[in-house]
Design a protein around this motif. Sequence first.
Motif, PDB file in Angstrom:
ATOM      1  N   ALA A  38      40.991  67.774  43.377  1.00 40.63           N
ATOM      2  CA  ALA A  38      41.315  68.954  44.180  1.00 40.63           C
ATOM      3  C   ALA A  38      41.587  68.559  45.623  1.00 40.63           C
ATOM      4  O   ALA A  38      41.045  67.570  46.131  1.00 40.63           O
ATOM      5  CB  ALA A  38      40.162  69.961  44.136  1.00 40.63           C
ATOM      6  N   ARG A  39      42.437  69.360  46.263  1.00 31.62           N
ATOM      7  CA  ARG A  39      42.680  69.232  47.696  1.00 31.62           C
ATOM      8  C   ARG A  39      42.623  70.633  48.291  1.00 31.62           C
ATOM      9  O   ARG A  39      43.314  71.534  47.809  1.00 31.62           O
ATOM     10  CB  ARG A  39      44.035  68.583  47.973  1.00 31.62           C
ATOM     11  N   PHE A  40      41.808  70.814  49.327  1.00 27.85           N
ATOM     12  CA  PHE A  40      41.579  72.139  49.876  1.00 27.85           C
ATOM     13  C   PHE A  40      41.241  72.025  51.365  1.00 27.85           C
ATOM     14  O   PHE A  40      40.772  70.977  51.836  1.00 27.85           O
ATOM     15  CB  PHE A  40      40.434  72.843  49.131  1.00 27.85           C
ATOM     16  N   PRO A  41      41.470  73.096  52.135  1.00 26.18           N
ATOM     17  CA  PRO A  41      41.152  73.050  53.565  1.00 26.18           C
ATOM     18  C   PRO A  41      39.647  73.017  53.792  1.00 26.18           C
ATOM     19  O   PRO A  41      38.869  73.502  52.967  1.00 26.18           O
ATOM     20  CB  PRO A  41      41.770  74.348  54.105  1.00 26.18           C
ATOM     21  N   THR A  42      39.226  72.472  54.925  1.00 27.52           N
ATOM     22  CA  THR A  42      37.792  72.374  55.213  1.00 27.52           C
ATOM     23  C   THR A  42      37.151  73.750  55.388  1.00 27.52           C
ATOM     24  O   THR A  42      35.960  73.904  55.173  1.00 27.52           O
ATOM     25  CB  THR A  42      37.548  71.524  56.473  1.00 27.52           C
ATOM     26  N   TYR A  43      37.930  74.743  55.787  1.00 23.68           N
ATOM     27  CA  TYR A  43      37.491  76.140  55.851  1.00 23.68           C
ATOM     28  C   TYR A  43      38.754  76.990  55.983  1.00 23.68           C
ATOM     29  O   TYR A  43      39.840  76.455  56.275  1.00 23.68           O
ATOM     30  CB  TYR A  43      36.516  76.389  57.015  1.00 23.68           C
ATOM     31  N   PRO A  44      38.694  78.295  55.771  1.00 25.65           N
ATOM     32  CA  PRO A  44      39.900  79.129  55.841  1.00 25.65           C
ATOM     33  C   PRO A  44      40.581  79.045  57.210  1.00 25.65           C
ATOM     34  O   PRO A  44      39.970  79.318  58.236  1.00 25.65           O
ATOM     35  CB  PRO A  44      39.370  80.541  55.575  1.00 25.65           C
ATOM     36  N   SER A  46      41.864  76.223  58.505  1.00 25.34           N
ATOM     37  CA  SER A  46      41.738  74.884  59.085  1.00 25.34           C
ATOM     38  C   SER A  46      43.021  74.092  58.872  1.00 25.34           C
ATOM     39  O   SER A  46      43.694  74.229  57.844  1.00 25.34           O
ATOM     40  CB  SER A  46      40.564  74.139  58.442  1.00 25.34           C
ATOM     41  N   SER A  47      43.349  73.240  59.816  1.00 23.46           N
ATOM     42  CA  SER A  47      44.510  72.360  59.682  1.00 23.46           C
ATOM     43  C   SER A  47      44.137  71.030  59.028  1.00 23.46           C
ATOM     44  O   SER A  47      45.005  70.183  58.820  1.00 23.46           O
ATOM     45  CB  SER A  47      45.139  72.103  61.054  1.00 23.46           C
ATOM     46  N   GLU A  48      42.862  70.856  58.693  1.00 27.73           N
ATOM     47  CA  GLU A  48      42.389  69.634  58.048  1.00 27.73           C
ATOM     48  C   GLU A  48      41.997  69.931  56.603  1.00 27.73           C
ATOM     49  O   GLU A  48      41.478  71.005  56.302  1.00 27.73           O
ATOM     50  CB  GLU A  48      41.196  69.065  58.812  1.00 27.73           C
ATOM     51  N   SER A  49      42.247  68.970  55.723  1.00 28.36           N
ATOM     52  CA  SER A  49      41.992  69.158  54.296  1.00 28.36           C
ATOM     53  C   SER A  49      41.074  68.071  53.756  1.00 28.36           C
ATOM     54  O   SER A  49      40.911  67.008  54.362  1.00 28.36           O
ATOM     55  CB  SER A  49      43.308  69.157  53.512  1.00 28.36           C
ATOM     56  N   ILE A  50      40.505  68.364  52.599  1.00 27.85           N
ATOM     57  CA  ILE A  50      39.611  67.443  51.896  1.00 27.85           C
ATOM     58  C   ILE A  50      40.191  67.186  50.506  1.00 27.85           C
ATOM     59  O   ILE A  50      40.656  68.116  49.839  1.00 27.85           O
ATOM     60  CB  ILE A  50      38.200  68.036  51.754  1.00 27.85           C
ATOM     61  N   SER A  51      40.172  65.951  50.059  1.00 22.32           N
ATOM     62  CA  SER A  51      40.574  65.594  48.698  1.00 22.32           C
ATOM     63  C   SER A  51      39.361  65.057  47.951  1.00 22.32           C
ATOM     64  O   SER A  51      38.632  64.206  48.479  1.00 22.32           O
ATOM     65  CB  SER A  51      41.686  64.542  48.710  1.00 22.32           C
ATOM     66  N   SER A 101      34.986  68.448  60.869  1.00 21.96           N
ATOM     67  CA  SER A 101      36.296  68.802  61.380  1.00 21.96           C
ATOM     68  C   SER A 101      36.385  68.440  62.858  1.00 21.96           C
ATOM     69  O   SER A 101      35.434  68.621  63.628  1.00 21.96           O
ATOM     70  CB  SER A 101      36.533  70.302  61.188  1.00 21.96           C
ATOM     71  N   LYS A 102      37.550  67.956  63.284  1.00 22.42           N
ATOM     72  CA  LYS A 102      37.727  67.563  64.683  1.00 22.42           C
ATOM     73  C   LYS A 102      37.584  68.763  65.611  1.00 22.42           C
ATOM     74  O   LYS A 102      36.963  68.667  66.666  1.00 22.42           O
ATOM     75  CB  LYS A 102      39.088  66.902  64.862  1.00 22.42           C
ATOM     76  N   ILE A 103      38.158  69.905  65.221  1.00 21.46           N
ATOM     77  CA  ILE A 103      38.102  71.082  66.080  1.00 21.46           C
ATOM     78  C   ILE A 103      36.693  71.662  66.143  1.00 21.46           C
ATOM     79  O   ILE A 103      36.320  72.330  67.107  1.00 21.46           O
ATOM     80  CB  ILE A 103      39.113  72.156  65.611  1.00 21.46           C
ATOM     81  N   PRO A 109      27.336  72.476  60.961  1.00 23.50           N
ATOM     82  CA  PRO A 109      28.172  72.205  59.789  1.00 23.50           C
ATOM     83  C   PRO A 109      28.333  73.449  58.917  1.00 23.50           C
ATOM     84  O   PRO A 109      27.476  74.337  58.908  1.00 23.50           O
ATOM     85  CB  PRO A 109      27.395  71.114  59.042  1.00 23.50           C
ATOM     86  N   LEU A 110      29.438  73.509  58.198  1.00 23.28           N
ATOM     87  CA  LEU A 110      29.687  74.589  57.250  1.00 23.28           C
ATOM     88  C   LEU A 110      29.228  74.131  55.873  1.00 23.28           C
ATOM     89  O   LEU A 110      29.719  73.124  55.357  1.00 23.28           O
ATOM     90  CB  LEU A 110      31.173  74.946  57.212  1.00 23.28           C
ATOM     91  N   GLY A 111      28.315  74.865  55.267  1.00 21.37           N
ATOM     92  CA  GLY A 111      27.797  74.485  53.953  1.00 21.37           C
ATOM     93  C   GLY A 111      28.571  75.133  52.828  1.00 21.37           C
ATOM     94  O   GLY A 111      29.582  75.811  53.026  1.00 21.37           O
TER      95      GLY A 111
END
Length: 284
Positions: A38-44, A46-51, A101-103, A109-111
């Motif tokens: 899966a690949r998804f954004p770090t939060y709604p 966000s410009s950064e994603s997690i794979s 996330s950089k921003i 942290p977001l859990g």
Amino acid sequence: MQNFLILFASLIILMKPSRAVEAQKLPLYEFGFGLMGARFPTYPGSSESISLVLPIPAMAYRGSIFRTVKEGGVKGRIFVSDDFEFDISFDGNFSSSRYESKIRLGMPPLGLLLEMGPRVTYFWNKGSDKRLELCFAVRKAFHAVWPSLRQNGYSASPYLNLRFDDFNQKQGTLLLRFGAKYGSNTLMNYFYEVDHQYATANRPRYEAKPGLLGYFLVANFYQPISSRSKIFISNRFYDYRYAKNRESPLLTEKNNWTIALGLLYTFFKSEEMVQMNRFSSGGS
């Protein structure tokens, strides 16, 4: 988004059942395992994603109250009629706490976000291989940052499902979904609030507001490849251009994509069988 909506509306207009209700006996429960990427954004927003690539459970349960659903998750049916269903549904987001996330650097942290609550569904063409489902869900949100589980406000989501069973004549299922999601003040604070102690030159103080989180469009496909295995592909598109908190410095991307694909294999099936409509909304 406009082209997607035109296509969605066209499918509704052209939609009509082509098969009568079929009943079949299926195992009450099944257990197995699978592998998902899966690949998804770090939060709604966000410009950064997690794979990620991770093992997942493959379960099916077809009880009179609790049932698994093809698109994943569990629902608890409270009331069922020919046209309506009232149940307890679940939703959530992957944890991004391991990926800072950089921003959001220096912020809490977001859990893992979990949501649970009542949902009412109206069915058109229920029991057929092509059907429309109009849904409205209200859920209580919780976020998990080990070892605690904290209340995190509420969400409300009206959405429309178009479900095509056996649409490729090989027992494949296509689910299209369009809807909106709204969040309470607490839920919006969790994603988009910037308190004064976390404000910087590039991340100014921002007070989040309750309201529209965003619109979403989902396309899921499930295909059995044997009596014990199946593949799935899930695509989700999110539009935050009209979000209530679109001015938040933490909402850095107006559109997000989430994609997941995987393989599931069933190792065990119960001897007890239950009668199921082949094109029912519960069970997989």
